[in-house]
Motif scaffolding. Sequence first.
Motif, mmCIF file in Angstrom:
data_model
loop_
_atom_site.group_PDB
_atom_site.id
_atom_site.type_symbol
_atom_site.label_atom_id
_atom_site.label_comp_id
_atom_site.label_asym_id
_atom_site.label_seq_id
_atom_site.Cartn_x
_atom_site.Cartn_y
_atom_site.Cartn_z
ATOM 1 N N GLY A 44 0.856 -1.167 0.338
ATOM 2 C CA GLY A 44 0.270 0.663 -0.383
ATOM 3 C C GLY A 44 0.776 2.007 0.064
ATOM 4 O O GLY A 44 1.880 1.346 0.459
ATOM 5 N N LEU A 45 0.518 1.989 -0.325
ATOM 6 C CA LEU A 45 0.952 3.467 -1.205
ATOM 7 C C LEU A 45 0.088 4.481 -0.238
ATOM 8 O O LEU A 45 -0.984 4.761 -1.306
ATOM 9 N N VAL A 46 0.084 5.219 0.501
ATOM 10 C CA VAL A 46 -0.859 6.664 1.706
ATOM 11 C C VAL A 46 0.410 7.247 1.503
ATOM 12 O O VAL A 46 1.316 7.887 1.896
ATOM 13 N N GLY A 47 -0.035 8.624 1.531
ATOM 14 C CA GLY A 47 -0.385 9.511 1.772
ATOM 15 C C GLY A 47 -1.255 11.090 1.291
ATOM 16 O O GLY A 47 -1.790 10.421 0.516
ATOM 17 N N GLU A 48 -1.509 12.486 1.634
ATOM 18 C CA GLU A 48 -2.286 13.115 1.366
ATOM 19 C C GLU A 48 -1.749 13.586 -0.103
ATOM 20 O O GLU A 48 -0.718 13.200 -0.555
ATOM 21 N N HIS A 218 -5.018 0.096 5.020
ATOM 22 C CA HIS A 218 -5.094 -0.990 6.097
ATOM 23 C C HIS A 218 -6.117 -1.960 5.677
ATOM 24 O O HIS A 218 -5.192 -3.335 5.343
ATOM 25 N N TYR A 219 -6.570 -2.225 5.249
ATOM 26 C CA TYR A 219 -7.616 -3.314 4.965
ATOM 27 C C TYR A 219 -7.038 -4.239 3.572
ATOM 28 O O TYR A 219 -7.232 -5.154 4.005
ATOM 29 N N ILE A 220 -6.742 -4.097 2.276
ATOM 30 C CA ILE A 220 -6.227 -4.333 2.120
ATOM 31 C C ILE A 220 -4.329 -5.151 1.574
ATOM 32 O O ILE A 220 -3.955 -5.832 1.127
ATOM 33 N N ALA A 221 -3.487 -4.221 2.324
ATOM 34 C CA ALA A 221 -1.957 -3.663 1.813
ATOM 35 C C ALA A 221 -1.339 -5.183 3.186
ATOM 36 O O ALA A 221 -1.851 -5.119 4.628
ATOM 37 N N ASP A 222 -0.200 -5.689 2.656
ATOM 38 C CA ASP A 222 0.823 -6.264 3.705
ATOM 39 C C ASP A 222 1.704 -5.661 4.269
ATOM 40 O O ASP A 222 2.052 -5.557 4.821
ATOM 41 N N ARG A 223 1.873 -5.278 3.281
ATOM 42 C CA ARG A 223 2.913 -3.892 3.496
ATOM 43 C C ARG A 223 3.145 -2.540 3.495
ATOM 44 O O ARG A 223 1.958 -2.257 2.352
ATOM 45 N N ILE A 224 2.978 -1.453 4.404
ATOM 46 C CA ILE A 224 2.192 0.137 4.315
ATOM 47 C C ILE A 224 3.264 0.891 3.564
ATOM 48 O O ILE A 224 4.510 1.130 4.738
ATOM 49 N N LEU A 225 3.890 2.091 2.748
ATOM 50 C CA LEU A 225 4.619 2.433 2.594
ATOM 51 C C LEU A 225 3.465 3.624 2.813
ATOM 52 O O LEU A 225 3.138 3.904 2.337
ATOM 53 N N ARG A 238 0.908 -4.650 8.117
ATOM 54 C CA ARG A 238 -0.590 -4.145 8.101
ATOM 55 C C ARG A 238 -1.527 -4.125 9.346
ATOM 56 O O ARG A 238 -1.580 -2.815 10.100
ATOM 57 N N ALA A 239 -0.135 -4.552 10.286
ATOM 58 C CA ALA A 239 -0.691 -4.591 12.525
ATOM 59 C C ALA A 239 0.054 -3.698 12.438
ATOM 60 O O ALA A 239 -1.006 -2.917 13.557
ATOM 61 N N ARG A 240 0.918 -3.711 12.402
ATOM 62 C CA ARG A 240 1.351 -2.624 13.251
ATOM 63 C C ARG A 240 1.181 -1.338 13.163
ATOM 64 O O ARG A 240 1.507 -0.261 13.364
#
Length: 351
Positions: A44-48, A218-225, A238-240
């Motif tokens: 996942g790639l997240v940011g405003e 958070h719902y879909i990704a294993d790892r998040i950037l 995902r969890a942390r």
Amino acid sequence: MTLQTPMPETAAPLLEVRDLVKHHGQVRAVDGVSFHIRAGETVGLVGESGCGKSTLGRAIMGLAPLTSGEVRLDGAVISGLPYAQVRPLRKRMQMVFQDPYASLNPRRRVGQIIEEPLKVHGLGSAKARRAQVIELMARVGLPADAAGRFPHEFSGGQRQRVGIARALALSPALIVADEPVSALDVSVQAQVVNLMVRLQQEMGLSYLFISHDLAVVHYIADRILVMYLGKIVEVSDRARVWKQPLHPYTAGLLAAHPSPDPAGAHRPHLRIEGDMPSPTAPPPGCRFHTRCPFKVERCASEEPALRALNDGRSVACHLVEVSADGIAHAPTERTAAPIRSAEPALPLSPS
Ligand SMILES: Nc1ncnc2c1ncn2[C@@H]1O[C@H](COP(=O)(O)OP(=O)(O)OP(=O)(O)O)[C@@H](O)[C@H]1O
Ligand SMILES: [Mg+2]
């Protein structure tokens, strides 16, 4: 009898991005990003808004030349190659866009839209292609009669199913999905995300899933950037990312979401004030320091590197401390003495 050998640790990841820089003139949209995606993984790639997510996605897809850096697919460099060399590789990577209406030709029927990538790459006879289109439509849950209809005859969620079917036509290994559900009603978002999860399981796909919404990622990704102003500030799982964000910016993104479970109830409600500074002139030091409630003097002058922690996460923050037992701690008011304001914080004398 042959022994099954495990994949060596050194096997190249499916996608590897190395120090990718993409400027639009003066706009430093992506300013040195490195990460990888393994086969079958959802990152996942997240940011405003405006932090550079779409620019990064498009740069990976080769839709615009890089300013510098490198993109590798299965270990082979794919950035900076002439189009003729990139074209066959493009079958391995496909993109799904935010607005399925804008990205689907309104004058073509759904069947033609889904068939188009197969035609462009000269795959199969007309009859074989038609059979494949019918199979793809069934896979994404479109009715069989959809092939003869036009995009405007469908709801937003169904149009996104058309976009996904088209992306799947060439059996890609990686799908870059740029805000694929952001334009959809909340109830429909879950249906499309669940479809993507199912397709991943059935077809062994990898996703780079881009969203400004941490709850969706958070719902879909294993790892998040987590991206801020052209840089990755945290890589978590995902969890942390939800339970123990390390970077103050991640904690700020999280504060926008009500805690869904009692375990998360102690989450710090960190409010990030103000707007993102202009990417034409990013702040010196830590790019986030102008909005960070924990900033110290060092943050304004020294840029924090994205450092790998021994728990698999990475973070770019001077104030994240790793204690002797190896546990990483997010900054708190106790660990960070705020810069003294030039103005007195309290009235000098009560009136
Ligand atoms: N083609 C372009 N020419 C000039 N500037 C651009 C171009 N594309 C994007 N930008 C600028 O680059 C920065 C990053 O934009 P980008 O679209 O990558 O952000 P984003 O994270 O996808 O935002 P959003 O959540 O709104 O989609 C922004 O300042 C944007 O205005
Ligand atoms: Mg975008």
